[in-house]
Scaffold this active site. Structure first.
Site, mmCIF file in Angstrom:
data_model
loop_
_atom_site.group_PDB
_atom_site.id
_atom_site.type_symbol
_atom_site.label_atom_id
_atom_site.label_comp_id
_atom_site.label_asym_id
_atom_site.label_seq_id
_atom_site.Cartn_x
_atom_site.Cartn_y
_atom_site.Cartn_z
ATOM 1 N N PHE A 141 80.589 -43.931 -70.356
ATOM 2 C CA PHE A 141 81.632 -44.883 -70.002
ATOM 3 C C PHE A 141 81.645 -45.979 -71.051
ATOM 4 O O PHE A 141 80.720 -46.785 -71.140
ATOM 5 C CB PHE A 141 81.431 -45.500 -68.618
ATOM 6 C CG PHE A 141 82.570 -46.423 -68.249
ATOM 7 C CD1 PHE A 141 83.742 -45.913 -67.729
ATOM 8 C CD2 PHE A 141 82.481 -47.782 -68.471
ATOM 9 C CE1 PHE A 141 84.818 -46.743 -67.430
ATOM 10 C CE2 PHE A 141 83.540 -48.627 -68.180
ATOM 11 C CZ PHE A 141 84.716 -48.108 -67.653
ATOM 12 N N ASP A 226 76.071 -48.820 -77.596
ATOM 13 C CA ASP A 226 76.904 -49.571 -76.657
ATOM 14 C C ASP A 226 75.976 -50.250 -75.655
ATOM 15 O O ASP A 226 75.538 -49.652 -74.681
ATOM 16 C CB ASP A 226 77.880 -48.630 -75.957
ATOM 17 C CG ASP A 226 78.783 -49.355 -74.960
ATOM 18 O OD1 ASP A 226 78.469 -50.501 -74.586
ATOM 19 O OD2 ASP A 226 79.789 -48.753 -74.527
ATOM 20 N N LYS A 255 80.517 -58.268 -71.909
ATOM 21 C CA LYS A 255 80.114 -58.692 -70.566
ATOM 22 C C LYS A 255 79.291 -59.978 -70.566
ATOM 23 O O LYS A 255 79.839 -61.067 -70.605
ATOM 24 C CB LYS A 255 79.410 -57.553 -69.846
ATOM 25 C CG LYS A 255 80.342 -56.380 -69.543
ATOM 26 C CD LYS A 255 79.786 -55.426 -68.538
ATOM 27 C CE LYS A 255 80.678 -54.201 -68.345
ATOM 28 N NZ LYS A 255 82.011 -54.516 -67.799
#
Length: 401
Positions: A141, A226, A255
């Site tokens: 994801f 990531d 984030k």
């Protein structure tokens, strides 16, 4: 209808149904706690998918944002501003890298990493134009743009959004042999999550990440990590790769970099890699804006002390010990994760992950499900041990009901 029902009905009437939120309407929050429009309090064990690593309304971050709001919030990158150089310098130092390319969202940062890898492949590695390949892992994801869903294996994320972007090879997560076999002279990068969050907090086999590092270095391929969810303290170290002593060629961050205040993301790499860009070839109006830089600088300062990483490590050990005690009794099939991050596979006979999440909500605890019967637990790193134990007690009660 109640205030909650009215708010949800209004949202349903006027918003696209791209999410399926739990039926709670949050009005305020502080630390690890949120309060809804009815005045009910909930313990947040999701932390905005790690965007809120430092808790809701963190005073240092709010003060940094307020101070910058009175000065300047946006210049666009058409001009310089006085927070930009410090942000790039400090983030590069935190990562042990040289150069930063700031964006806003995690998906934008992943897109930036993909563009960087392709341009590096053509300009530096000498891959023929249009032939660059990037290896990714199944069950990944990395976001929801059309390019990113092109290499997703999740039907919900991918279906009906074609035609899909070519140039990606998908191999099983954790399978180094498959990755080696997929590499060709046109492979420019490997893009993986050191821990797969959306897939259920999947930790790869020991030795896999060092193996990826060795393989990519041997084949002159960029290793892109990531760390949007796994990085910036979540796992008990600054980066999840730190647990195995691995340094990639490129970090993709987001984030928690914005402290739950503003969206901030970045690609961080060497000057040789990010140096492939020339003015006008990539950018973002809001990327690296003064407000974002001010908040992110405070996040970086908080991470430099190491206290949040240590707290995540210590409370994470406690979390996994307690969750481990739930296995073997028929209610929990398995538990995975690292630091203050766990995927809990609930026995299907007890209900779906969504049903368990709703029952926990009724008990004053907020988590989120993924992939059927899995729930994710990722509290703010500032949560107290007492509050964490209170939440775990509620989980035990729901599972034994």
């Amino acid at each position: 209808m109640s205030t909650t029902e009215t708010a949800i009905a209004s949202a349903e009437a006027h918003s696209a149904h791209n999410y399926h939120p739990l039926p709670v309407v949050v009005a305020s929050a502080e630390g690890a706690w949120m309060t809804d429009v009815e005045g009910r309090r909930y313990l947040d064990l999701l932390a905005g998918y790690s965007a809120l690593n430092f808790g809701h309304g963190n005073r240092r971050l709010i003060d940094a944002a307020k101070a910058q709001l009175d000065r300047v919030t946006l210049t666009s990158r058409a001009f310089h501003h006085d927070r930009f150089a410090d942000f790039c310098t400090e983030l590069a130092a935190l990562c042990g890298m040289e150069t930063v390319l700031p964006m806003n969202t995690g998906a934008e940062a992943v897109e930036t990493a993909v563009k960087t890898a392709r341009k590096w492949g053509y300009r530096v590695k000498g891959v023929p134009d249009g032939m660059a390949k990037i290896i990714v892992a199944s069950d990944n994801f990395h976001g929801r743009t059309t390019t990113i869903v092109s290499f997703s294996t999740d039907p919900e994320a991918r279906a009906d959004f074609g035609p899909y972007t070519p140039g990606f090879e998908i191999v099983p997560y954790g399978d180094l042999t498959a990755m080696r076999e997929a590499m060709t002279e046109n492979t420019v990068a490997v893009l993986i999550e050191p821990i797969q969050g959306e897939a259920g907090v999947l930790v790869p086999p020991a030795g896999y990440l060092p193996g990826v590092r060795e393989l990519t270095r041997e084949r002159n391929v960029l290793f892109i990590a990531d760390e949007i969810q796994s990085g910036l303290g979540r796992t008990g170290k600054t980066f999840a790769l730190d647990h195995e002593g691995v340094v990639p060629d490129m970090y993709v961050l987001g984030k928690a970099l914005g402290g739950g205040v503003v969206p901030v993301s970045a690609v961080v790499s060497s000057a040789d890699v990010l140096g492939v860009f020339r003015p006008g070839e990539h950018g973002s109006t809001f990327g690296g804006n003064p407000l974002a830089c001010a908040v992110a600088l405070e996040v970086i300062a908080m991470l430099r002390t190491g206290e949040h990483q240590q707290r995540a490590a210590e409370l994470g050990d406690h979390l996994h010990r307690e969750l481990g005690l739930l296995t073997g009794g028929g209610a929990v099939e398995s538990v995975r994760g690292r630091g203050l991050w766990a995927g809990v596979d609930i026995a299907p006979a007890l209900g779906t992950g969504r049903e368990i999440s709703e029952k926990l909500m009724e008990q004053g605890v907020l988590v989120k499900d993924t992939h059927g019967s899995t729930i994710r637990i990722a509290p703010p790193l500032v949560i107290s041990k007492e509050d964490l134990d209170w939440g775990l007690d509620r989980l035990r009660a729901v599972l034994s009901a």
